[in-house]
Design an enzyme around this catalytic site. Structure first.
Site, short mmCIF file in Angstrom:
data_model
loop_
_atom_site.label_atom_id
_atom_site.label_comp_id
_atom_site.label_asym_id
_atom_site.label_seq_id
_atom_site.Cartn_x
_atom_site.Cartn_y
_atom_site.Cartn_z
N ASN A 1 67.47 46.33 4.68
CA ASN A 1 68.17 45.66 5.78
C ASN A 1 69.68 45.94 5.81
OD1 ASN A 1 68.65 44.03 3.57
ND2 ASN A 1 68.59 42.13 4.73
N GLU B 1 69.70 39.26 -6.28
CA GLU B 1 70.09 38.71 -4.97
C GLU B 1 68.82 38.62 -4.16
OE1 GLU B 1 73.04 37.69 -4.06
OE2 GLU B 1 74.22 38.41 -5.74
N CYS C 1 69.58 38.23 4.73
CA CYS C 1 69.20 37.14 3.81
C CYS C 1 70.01 35.88 4.08
CB CYS C 1 69.41 37.61 2.37
SG CYS C 1 71.06 38.24 2.12
N GLU D 1 77.71 38.90 -6.43
CA GLU D 1 78.31 40.21 -6.14
C GLU D 1 79.61 40.00 -5.37
OE1 GLU D 1 75.02 42.38 -4.32
OE2 GLU D 1 74.36 42.93 -6.34
P1 NAP Z 1 61.30 43.72 -1.13
O1 NAP Z 1 59.95 43.98 -0.57
O2 NAP Z 1 61.40 42.84 -2.30
O3 NAP Z 1 61.92 45.17 -1.41
C1 NAP Z 1 63.22 45.35 -1.90
C2 NAP Z 1 63.27 46.58 -2.78
O4 NAP Z 1 62.42 46.39 -3.91
C3 NAP Z 1 62.76 47.85 -2.08
O5 NAP Z 1 63.48 48.95 -2.55
C4 NAP Z 1 61.31 47.93 -2.57
O6 NAP Z 1 60.79 49.23 -2.51
C5 NAP Z 1 61.53 47.48 -4.01
N1 NAP Z 1 60.32 47.07 -4.70
C6 NAP Z 1 59.23 46.42 -4.22
N2 NAP Z 1 58.31 46.28 -5.22
C7 NAP Z 1 58.83 46.84 -6.34
C8 NAP Z 1 58.37 47.05 -7.66
N3 NAP Z 1 57.17 46.65 -8.07
N4 NAP Z 1 59.18 47.71 -8.53
C9 NAP Z 1 60.41 48.14 -8.15
N5 NAP Z 1 60.88 48.00 -6.90
C10 NAP Z 1 60.11 47.35 -6.00
O7 NAP Z 1 62.26 43.09 -0.04
P2 NAP Z 1 62.43 43.48 1.48
O8 NAP Z 1 61.32 42.85 2.24
O9 NAP Z 1 62.64 44.94 1.61
O10 NAP Z 1 63.84 42.78 1.83
C11 NAP Z 1 63.89 41.56 2.44
C12 NAP Z 1 64.16 40.46 1.42
O11 NAP Z 1 65.37 40.75 0.74
C13 NAP Z 1 64.37 39.13 2.08
O12 NAP Z 1 63.71 38.12 1.35
C14 NAP Z 1 65.87 38.94 2.03
O13 NAP Z 1 66.28 37.60 2.07
C15 NAP Z 1 66.21 39.60 0.74
N6 NAP Z 1 67.62 40.02 0.72
C16 NAP Z 1 68.47 39.35 -0.10
C17 NAP Z 1 69.82 39.67 -0.12
C18 NAP Z 1 70.78 38.93 -0.99
O14 NAP Z 1 71.92 39.39 -1.13
N7 NAP Z 1 70.41 37.82 -1.59
C19 NAP Z 1 70.30 40.72 0.70
C20 NAP Z 1 69.40 41.39 1.51
C21 NAP Z 1 68.06 41.03 1.51
P3 NAP Z 1 59.85 49.68 -1.25
O15 NAP Z 1 60.74 49.74 -0.07
O16 NAP Z 1 59.33 51.00 -1.63
O17 NAP Z 1 58.78 48.63 -1.12
#
Ligand code: NAP
Length: 513
Positions: free
Chosen positions: A183, A284, A318, A491
């Site tokens: 994102n 995060e 997020c 961060e």
């Molecule tokens: P996600 O599914 O958890 O994916 C994030 C990253 O983790 C991607 O690079 C994904 O790779 C990787 N990943 C998934 N499974 C993994 C595993 N088993 N081992 C290593 N890496 C793995 O999250 P998303 O849906 O892309 O992002 C949305 C979420 O992020 C929301 O909940 C949002 O609130 C949160 N977010 C938080 C912040 C913050 O600063 N707190 C900022 C932005 C977003 P793939 O793409 O290959 O699946």
């Protein structure tokens, strides 16, 4: 700067959306300077290919815009080893040397804003104006940490013994695995990598499957800035290979630290993997931000803040407001003004169209999730005042829901889409109880002109970031991080670099007083 000559089918993308207005069905071209369109992994200073490749899709059209090398555990291991070797000399560089390289990297990002923004738009769907904003935000972390690098001070502590001195040294943690979401494909990387490199760590970055191009363009600019081989490594991979690559990045004994941004579910998985070798971890994770409008609020400002915090990146941040709580005395006027603002300001379309404010969601599944929340709310008595429908495969109309209750799905889980559900409340206590009834706590917002209420509510909200009469908070100067299951550590700010430092106690004994 040369313009890349991609095959015509890849250069010109037609935005064909069944059922969409004709104005949305136009052609847009992805035209970026050749060196920034990298499709190989960067390992030990070399661009390398794995045996297979995976497609990167424009989420607005579903068309392929590039094929990127699909790294597996072998490439991840090579990258970790390269980062480990590079750490030996990188940690010996002076803070000033690291600062200068980071500053150069910042300058290059700034110079290439337009190309970096186009990559963000085409691989994540974010409207171009917002994508430019992301590049500037992403670059600001490199600038900030180029400055912070020179301010990592240790301590000399008064000793209880005359023949001893107590020194507390700050040292880099070592190799950091950096795992980031789609994102903010640029800024989520720079916010981590800027801090890590400033501290003297080396990194292996695994970007999201959907958005590897932005990560690889950043790596190209890091190369141009002059970072030594192995200091910055990037290993893109497909979702199928993510678990095996993730296992290397979170369990390899040569990795000292993991820094992750993404969903809470994935964060927990990575923490479990990292536990075996007791790696340092920064997390995060997801949010479920409340946005409270009290009777005393300036309603126009509240509506402006709601528009900014809800509809940025089509609701896919997020810190996007997720649950709107509006006090009875201003509820009707707020709903009316909100509807007017949404009608006037929001326009769906391809992110490359300069008129677009609302791009697609990242994929069909994301649009389906929003539609499901809308249907659930309606089935439980909510009414749709605006929007409510899916458009094409991955677009969702910005939607305003009235008459929302805490039992509805949209009040229980993060939406990550352009849905604005509004619940009416009577008292401050009631609003706080609803706002805090969540297992996560990243951002929270409220609007009030009552100074005593401002203090009370700001202190009582269980979140890591609170916006008081403000809908947009992020800046490199401030700490960004969640409480509860929204994460560990933070961060940005002067605290961001500490996530990549160890404190070593040195006792200098045997001194003659
Ligand atoms: P996600 O599914 O958890 O994916 C994030 C990253 O983790 C991607 O690079 C994904 O790779 C990787 N990943 C998934 N499974 C993994 C595993 N088993 N081992 C290593 N890496 C793995 O999250 P998303 O849906 O892309 O992002 C949305 C979420 O992020 C929301 O909940 C949002 O609130 C949160 N977010 C938080 C912040 C913050 O600063 N707190 C900022 C932005 C977003 P793939 O793409 O290959 O699946």
């Amino acid at each position: 700067m040369r313009s890349v000559c991609l095959p015509p089918t890849r250069r010109l993308l037609r935005c064909l959306l069944p059922g969409a207005p004709a104005a949305m069905n136009r052609s847009f071209s992805l035209d970026v300077s050749a060196p920034l369109l990298r499709t190989q992994a960067l390992v030990d200073g070399c661009w390398v290919s794995a045996a297979a490749a995976f497609p990167v899709l424009d989420p607005a059209t579903g068309e392929e815009i590039a094929r990127v090398t699909d790294c597996g555990p072998a490439e991840a291991k090579q990258a970790v080893e390269a980062a480990h070797r590079a750490f030996g000399s990188w940690k010996q560089t002076t803070a000033k040397e690291r600062s200068q390289l980071l500053r150069k990297w910042f300058d290059l990002l700034t110079q290439h804003t337009e190309d970096l923004a186009k990559l963000i738009t085409f691989e994540s769907g974010k409207p171009l104006r917002e994508a430019r904003g992301e590049v500037s935000y992403g670059a600001s972390f490199l600038e900030w940490f180029s400055e912070e690098a020179r301010r990592v001070y240790g301590d000399i502590v008064p000793s209880p013994a005359r023949d001893r001195k107590i020194l507390l040294l700050k040292q880099p943690v070592g190799v950091a695995s950096i795992i980031t979401p789609w994102n903010f494909p640029n800024a989520m990387i720079t916010r981590k990598v800027g801090a890590a490199l400033a501290a003297g760590c080396t990194v292996v970055v695994k970007p999201a499957e959907d958005t590897p191009l932005s990560a690889l363009a950043l790596a190209e600019l890091a190369q141009q800035a002059g970072f030594p081989a192995g200091v910055v490594n990037v290993v893109p991979c497909s979702r199928e290979r993510t678990p095996s690559v993730g296992a290397v990045l979170c369990t390899d004994p040569l990795v000292d630290k993991i820094s992750f941004t993404g969903s809470t579910a994935t964060g927990k998985l990575l923490l479990k993997m990292a536990a075996d070798t007791v790696k340092r971890a920064s997390m995060e994770l997801g949010g479920h931000a409340p946005f409270i409008v009290f009777d005393s609020a300036d309603l126009d400002k509240a509506v402006g803040g709601a528009m900014a915090s809800k509809f940025r990146n089509s609701g896919q941040t997020c810190v996007c407001s997720n649950r709107f709580l509006v006090q009875r005395g201003v509820y009707d006027r707020f709903m009316e003004k909100m509807g007017v603002a949404m009608e006037a300001e929001l326009r769906l379309g391809h992110g490359a169209d300069p008129d677009t404010t609302q791009g697609p969601l990242i994929n069909a599944r994301a649009a389906e999730k929003v539609a499901t929340q809308v249907a659930d709310a309606v089935s439980r008595g909510a009414s749709v005042l605006r929007g409510g429908k899916r458009v094409g495969v991955s677009f969702m109309e910005p939607t305003l829901l009235a008459g929302v209750t805490t039992e509805m799905l949209c009040m229980k889980e993060e939406t990550f889409g352009p849905l604005l559900p509004v619940l009416r409340f009577d008292t401050e206590e009631e609003a706080l109880a609803i706002a805090n009834a969540s297992s996560v706590g990243l951002a929270g917002y409220f609007y009030s002109q009552d100074l005593s209420q401002v203090w009370r509510v700001a202190e009582a909200l269980q979140v890591g970031l609170v916006g008081v009469n403000e809908g947009l908070l992020s800046t490199p100067e401030a700490a960004f991080g969640g409480v509860k299951q929204s994460g560990l550590g933070c961060e940005g700010s002067k605290y961001g670099i500490r996530e990549y430092l160890e404190v070593k106690y040195m006792c200098l004994g045997g001194l003659r007083p």
